[in-house]
Enzyme design. Structure first.
Site, PDB file in Angstrom:
ATOM      1  N   HIS A   1      34.113  38.163  39.187  1.00  0.00           N
ATOM      2  CA  HIS A   1      35.462  37.603  39.032  1.00  0.00           C
ATOM      3  C   HIS A   1      35.685  37.159  37.587  1.00  0.00           C
ATOM      4  CE1 HIS A   1      38.914  35.123  40.705  1.00  0.00           C
ATOM      5  NE2 HIS A   1      38.729  34.544  39.519  1.00  0.00           N
ATOM      6  N   GLU A   2      34.715  36.430  37.042  1.00  0.00           N
ATOM      7  CA  GLU A   2      34.858  35.923  35.673  1.00  0.00           C
ATOM      8  C   GLU A   2      34.719  37.028  34.635  1.00  0.00           C
ATOM      9  OE1 GLU A   2      35.930  32.988  34.998  1.00  0.00           O
ATOM     10  OE2 GLU A   2      35.918  32.477  37.127  1.00  0.00           O
TER      11      GLU A   2
ATOM     12  N   HIS B   1      38.045  38.696  34.085  1.00  0.00           N
ATOM     13  CA  HIS B   1      38.880  37.937  33.142  1.00  0.00           C
ATOM     14  C   HIS B   1      38.466  38.246  31.706  1.00  0.00           C
ATOM     15  CE1 HIS B   1      41.073  35.534  35.994  1.00  0.00           C
ATOM     16  NE2 HIS B   1      39.993  34.946  36.487  1.00  0.00           N
TER      17      HIS B   1
END
Length: 223
Positions: free
Chosen positions: A62-63, A66
């Site tokens: 998820h990170e 980003h």
């Protein structure tokens, strides 16, 4: 530190250990036995520990999403740090326009939704192929958690991803990034307060101490 992924330094706060232990315990003593799999405690704990590690990897993905989109838009990413409530990508700068801000914000939830779809498909295929029921249960749990992670992160309040989405949309509408950021931060405080109330209600009315305290902790973080 955990090394580098896509050239970005990845680290884990010591509180990640608490999350892994809690997740493993919940799976081994609650989720897996409740599925009626009739496995030995040793098997339940082993599968639970592996499932918790996969969940931590999905938080990291998820990170990383980003970070990759931020890098694409010319923003240097100093590091990614996993901690008790998820992860943080430390950006060295801010997006130049609301479009970039929006794309960076939605990259994480989109990745979590994609992971949920893949894991759900894996559970379906494993089940139809006659694979171990405990593996199917673990995959379903991971799919649900990634789906919830995506939805939860889209709550409209900073510093959640949804807060950044709200900031980008307001920035595009009014043309003032600082004003948009202040509004998103205010919404974040309201969302945090709401989550704290939800947590207290769970403890009082449902006797769900662990789940209630978790909501209180997240709400406090947003506050």
């Amino acid at each position: 530190g955990l090394g580098k992924v896509a050239g970005i330094r990845v680290a884990a706060h010591c509180s990640v250990g608490v999350t892994l232990l809690l997740t493993t315990a919940i799976l081994a003593t609650g989720v897996l036995p409740a599925a009626g799999l009739h496995q030995t405690p040793a098997v339940n704990w082993l599968v639970a520990a592996l499932t918790a590690l996969v969940f931590a990897a999905s938080l990291l993905a998820h990170e990383i999403a980003h970070a990759i989109v931020a890098t694409h838009h010319g923003i240097r990413v100093r590091s990614i740090t996993l901690w008790m409530l998820g992860g943080v990508a430390e950006l060295d700068g801010e997006p130049r326009d609301p479009g970039a801000d929006l794309r960076i914000a939605v990259a994480g939830p989109a990745t979590s939704l994609a992971a949920a779809a893949v894991l759900a498909g894996l559970a379906l295929v494993t089940g139809y192929a006659g694979g171990p029921a405990i593996a199917v249960t673990a995959a379903i749990w991971l799919a649900l958690m990634n789906g919830l992670l995506a939805v939860f992160n889209l709550l409209p309040g900073a510093p959640m991803d949804g807060g950044r989405v709200l900031r980008a949309l307001l920035w595009r509408r009014c043309g003032d990034r600082k004003r948009a950021a202040l509004t998103a931060a205010t919404c974040g405080r309201y969302v945090g307060f709401g989550l704290m109330l939800l947590g207290v209600a769970q403890v009082i009315f449902l006797a769900n101490l662990l789940g209630g305290l978790w909501f209180v902790l997240i709400g406090w973080f947003l506050q």
